[in-house]
Write a protein that holds these residues in place. Structure first.
Motif, PDB file in Angstrom:
ATOM      1  N   SER A 134       0.831  -1.204   0.000  1.00 10.45           N
ATOM      2  CA  SER A 134       0.000   0.000   0.000  1.00 10.45           C
ATOM      3  C   SER A 134       0.862   1.250   0.000  1.00 10.45           C
ATOM      4  CB  SER A 134      -0.908   0.038   1.242  1.00 10.45           C
ATOM      5  OG  SER A 134      -1.818  -1.034   1.249  1.00 10.45           O
ATOM      6  N   GLY A 135       0.405   2.247  -0.743  1.00  5.10           N
ATOM      7  CA  GLY A 135       0.915   3.595  -0.581  1.00  5.10           C
ATOM      8  C   GLY A 135       0.014   4.311   0.409  1.00  5.10           C
ATOM      9  N   MET A 136       0.599   4.820   1.501  1.00  2.96           N
ATOM     10  CA  MET A 136      -0.187   5.481   2.542  1.00  2.96           C
ATOM     11  C   MET A 136       0.100   6.968   2.571  1.00  2.96           C
ATOM     12  SD  MET A 136      -0.045   3.012   5.897  1.00  2.96           S
ATOM     13  CE  MET A 136      -0.671   1.324   5.837  1.00  2.96           C
ATOM     14  N   LYS A 137      -0.961   7.746   2.679  1.00  4.10           N
ATOM     15  CA  LYS A 137      -0.850   9.179   2.920  1.00  4.10           C
ATOM     16  C   LYS A 137      -1.539   9.469   4.239  1.00  4.10           C
ATOM     17  CE  LYS A 137      -1.894  13.752   1.000  1.00  4.10           C
ATOM     18  NZ  LYS A 137      -2.532  14.505  -0.120  1.00  4.10           N
ATOM     19  N   ASN A 138      -0.773   9.941   5.210  1.00  2.00           N
ATOM     20  CA  ASN A 138      -1.296  10.168   6.553  1.00  2.00           C
ATOM     21  C   ASN A 138      -1.246  11.655   6.882  1.00  2.00           C
ATOM     22  OD1 ASN A 138      -1.486   7.261   7.245  1.00  2.00           O
ATOM     23  ND2 ASN A 138       0.740   7.347   7.073  1.00  2.00           N
ATOM     24  N   ASN A 139      -2.382  12.189   7.329  1.00  2.00           N
ATOM     25  CA  ASN A 139      -2.478  13.598   7.696  1.00  2.00           C
ATOM     26  C   ASN A 139      -2.913  13.732   9.146  1.00  2.00           C
ATOM     27  OD1 ASN A 139      -3.196  13.525   4.599  1.00  2.00           O
ATOM     28  ND2 ASN A 139      -2.543  15.627   5.041  1.00  2.00           N
ATOM     29  N   PHE A 140      -2.310  14.704   9.834  1.00  2.00           N
ATOM     30  CA  PHE A 140      -2.811  15.132  11.136  1.00  2.00           C
ATOM     31  C   PHE A 140      -3.037  16.629  11.065  1.00  2.00           C
ATOM     32  CE2 PHE A 140      -2.208  16.769  15.472  1.00  2.00           C
ATOM     33  CZ  PHE A 140      -3.283  16.115  16.080  1.00  2.00           C
ATOM     34  N   GLU A 141      -4.247  17.050  11.413  1.00  2.00           N
ATOM     35  CA  GLU A 141      -4.611  18.453  11.283  1.00  2.00           C
ATOM     36  C   GLU A 141      -5.001  19.021  12.645  1.00  2.00           C
ATOM     37  OE1 GLU A 141      -7.772  18.623   8.453  1.00  2.00           O
ATOM     38  OE2 GLU A 141      -6.546  17.891   6.786  1.00  2.00           O
ATOM     39  N   ASN A 142      -4.342  20.109  13.040  1.00  2.00           N
ATOM     40  CA  ASN A 142      -4.813  20.934  14.154  1.00  2.00           C
ATOM     41  C   ASN A 142      -4.842  22.369  13.634  1.00  2.00           C
ATOM     42  OD1 ASN A 142      -2.011  21.401  14.143  1.00  2.00           O
ATOM     43  ND2 ASN A 142      -1.661  20.120  15.941  1.00  2.00           N
ATOM     44  N   SER A 143      -4.066  23.255  14.184  1.00  2.00           N
ATOM     45  CA  SER A 143      -3.982  24.593  13.584  1.00  2.00           C
ATOM     46  C   SER A 143      -3.157  24.567  12.301  1.00  2.00           C
ATOM     47  CB  SER A 143      -3.375  25.582  14.579  1.00  2.00           C
ATOM     48  OG  SER A 143      -2.089  25.151  14.986  1.00  2.00           O
ATOM     49  N   LEU A 144      -2.344  23.488  12.162  1.00  2.41           N
ATOM     50  CA  LEU A 144      -1.543  23.273  10.966  1.00  2.41           C
ATOM     51  C   LEU A 144      -1.856  21.888  10.412  1.00  2.41           C
ATOM     52  CD1 LEU A 144       1.899  24.635  12.249  1.00  2.41           C
ATOM     53  CD2 LEU A 144       0.273  25.839  10.763  1.00  2.41           C
ATOM     54  N   ASP A 148       2.521  12.802   6.006  1.00  3.62           N
ATOM     55  CA  ASP A 148       3.600  11.854   5.755  1.00  3.62           C
ATOM     56  C   ASP A 148       3.113  10.848   4.722  1.00  3.62           C
ATOM     57  OD1 ASP A 148       6.236  10.621   6.430  1.00  3.62           O
ATOM     58  OD2 ASP A 148       4.956   8.939   7.001  1.00  3.62           O
ATOM     59  N   LYS A 149       4.007  10.458   3.810  1.00  4.21           N
ATOM     60  CA  LYS A 149       3.699   9.455   2.797  1.00  4.21           C
ATOM     61  C   LYS A 149       4.702   8.311   2.915  1.00  4.21           C
ATOM     62  CE  LYS A 149       1.882  12.833  -0.530  1.00  4.21           C
ATOM     63  NZ  LYS A 149       2.032  13.398  -1.900  1.00  4.21           N
ATOM     64  N   THR A 150       4.221   7.092   2.718  1.00  9.47           N
ATOM     65  CA  THR A 150       5.106   5.938   2.828  1.00  9.47           C
ATOM     66  C   THR A 150       4.555   4.777   2.018  1.00  9.47           C
ATOM     67  OG1 THR A 150       6.307   4.542   4.409  1.00  9.47           O
ATOM     68  CG2 THR A 150       3.983   4.936   4.856  1.00  9.47           C
ATOM     69  N   ILE A 151       5.417   3.813   1.721  1.00  6.64           N
ATOM     70  CA  ILE A 151       5.033   2.550   1.093  1.00  6.64           C
ATOM     71  C   ILE A 151       5.136   1.463   2.142  1.00  6.64           C
ATOM     72  CG2 ILE A 151       5.532   0.868  -0.722  1.00  6.64           C
ATOM     73  CD1 ILE A 151       4.556   3.512  -1.802  1.00  6.64           C
ATOM     74  N   ALA A 152       4.118   0.631   2.277  1.00  5.82           N
ATOM     75  CA  ALA A 152       4.083  -0.369   3.339  1.00  5.82           C
ATOM     76  C   ALA A 152       3.609  -1.712   2.792  1.00  5.82           C
ATOM     77  CB  ALA A 152       3.157   0.085   4.463  1.00  5.82           C
ATOM     78  N   TRP A 153       4.285  -2.775   3.208  1.00  5.41           N
ATOM     79  CA  TRP A 153       3.913  -4.132   2.832  1.00  5.41           C
ATOM     80  C   TRP A 153       2.968  -4.718   3.866  1.00  5.41           C
ATOM     81  CZ3 TRP A 153       5.253  -6.138  -1.829  1.00  5.41           C
ATOM     82  CH2 TRP A 153       6.258  -5.467  -2.532  1.00  5.41           C
ATOM     83  N   ALA A 154       2.012  -5.512   3.389  1.00  2.00           N
ATOM     84  CA  ALA A 154       0.990  -6.076   4.281  1.00  2.00           C
ATOM     85  C   ALA A 154       0.905  -7.583   4.122  1.00  2.00           C
ATOM     86  CB  ALA A 154      -0.379  -5.457   3.978  1.00  2.00           C
ATOM     87  N   ILE A 155       0.564  -8.234   5.216  1.00  2.00           N
ATOM     88  CA  ILE A 155       0.112  -9.619   5.180  1.00  2.00           C
ATOM     89  C   ILE A 155      -1.337  -9.614   5.650  1.00  2.00           C
ATOM     90  CG2 ILE A 155       2.383 -10.663   5.495  1.00  2.00           C
ATOM     91  CD1 ILE A 155       1.774 -10.924   8.462  1.00  2.00           C
TER      92      ILE A 155
END
Length: 219
Positions: A134-144, A148-155
């Motif tokens: 999977s290609g993951m795009k992770n966001n955390f939002e507060n005032s800003l 982060d983006k990453t490639i991750a292997w799954a089972i």
């Protein structure tokens, strides 16, 4: 890798029926160390992010055994509101699903599930292996906004039951679980706004429905 694609090509060319499908699923997305990192700064607890996934897949099977293959492209979106802000997670995934039918494993019938004799559960129940990436795009939002983006292997693995409505349409309720070990979010903010690398396992639980359409006969 070359051997894998050679085996995949031979398997496809020796299958009898080909089928395309679409799936929709509700999902639970757990990345406890990421979520708890932000909550620990505020003294609160957390739960899983929730959302959905949509996918397209292609179906083919071995000629003489009930082992079926469903390579799949999937998109998922999940959100979790915490005291410190909001998490948003997106995944674009490829899974190579392998369905094994334990109650009908020795069947050599090259016909769709609904054309076989016997009750639908014996014909349709399967156990699934589901490795992928999977290609993951992770966001955390507060005032800003922190991304982060990453490639991750799954089972992964799962189970389901094929229910044939006609010679052309199959409905399959299913459950799946995918596990991504040790994924690092680079630059997650702490309570002071400083960026910290935080590692977490990611666990995605899915429950949904697949619609399979038998579209043509292959070689």
């Amino acid at each position: 890798m070359k051997l894998f694609f050679a085996i995949l090509f031979l398997t496809i060319t020796h299958s009898t029926f080909a089928q395309f499908g679409v799936s929709g699923a509700w999902q639970s997305f757990r990345a406890d160390d990421w979520h708890q990192f932000e909550n620990s700064q505020n003294g609160s607890t957390t739960s899983a992010a929730t959302g959905y996934a949509a996918s397209v897949n292609y179906w083919f099977r071995l000629k003489e055994k009930r082992v079926e293959f469903l390579p799949e492209l999937s998109y998922g979106r999940h959100e979790l509101a915490v005291d410190a802000g909001k998490f948003k997670h997106q995944t674009l995934s490829f899974f190579f699903n392998v369905n094994i039918y334990p109650f009908d494993f020795g069947s050599d019938c090259n016909c769709p599930t609904w054309s076989k004799t016997g009750n639908f559960f014996t014909k349709g129940f399967y156990l699934q292996l589901s490795p992928g990436v999977s290609g993951m795009k992770n966001n955390f939002e507060n005032s800003l906004a922190w991304t982060d983006k990453t490639i991750a292997w799954a089972i992964g693995g799962g189970t389901g039951v094929d229910i044939g409505l006609s010679d052309f349409l199959t409905v399959t309720p299913f459950f799946k679980y995918h596990y991504y070990p040790n994924i690092t979010w680079q630059g997650l903010p702490d309570v002071k706004g400083e960026q910290v690398d935080v590692e977490s396992d990611v666990k995605i639980l899915s429950g949904g429905i697949r619609l399979g359409l038998r579209s043509r006969k292959s070689r």
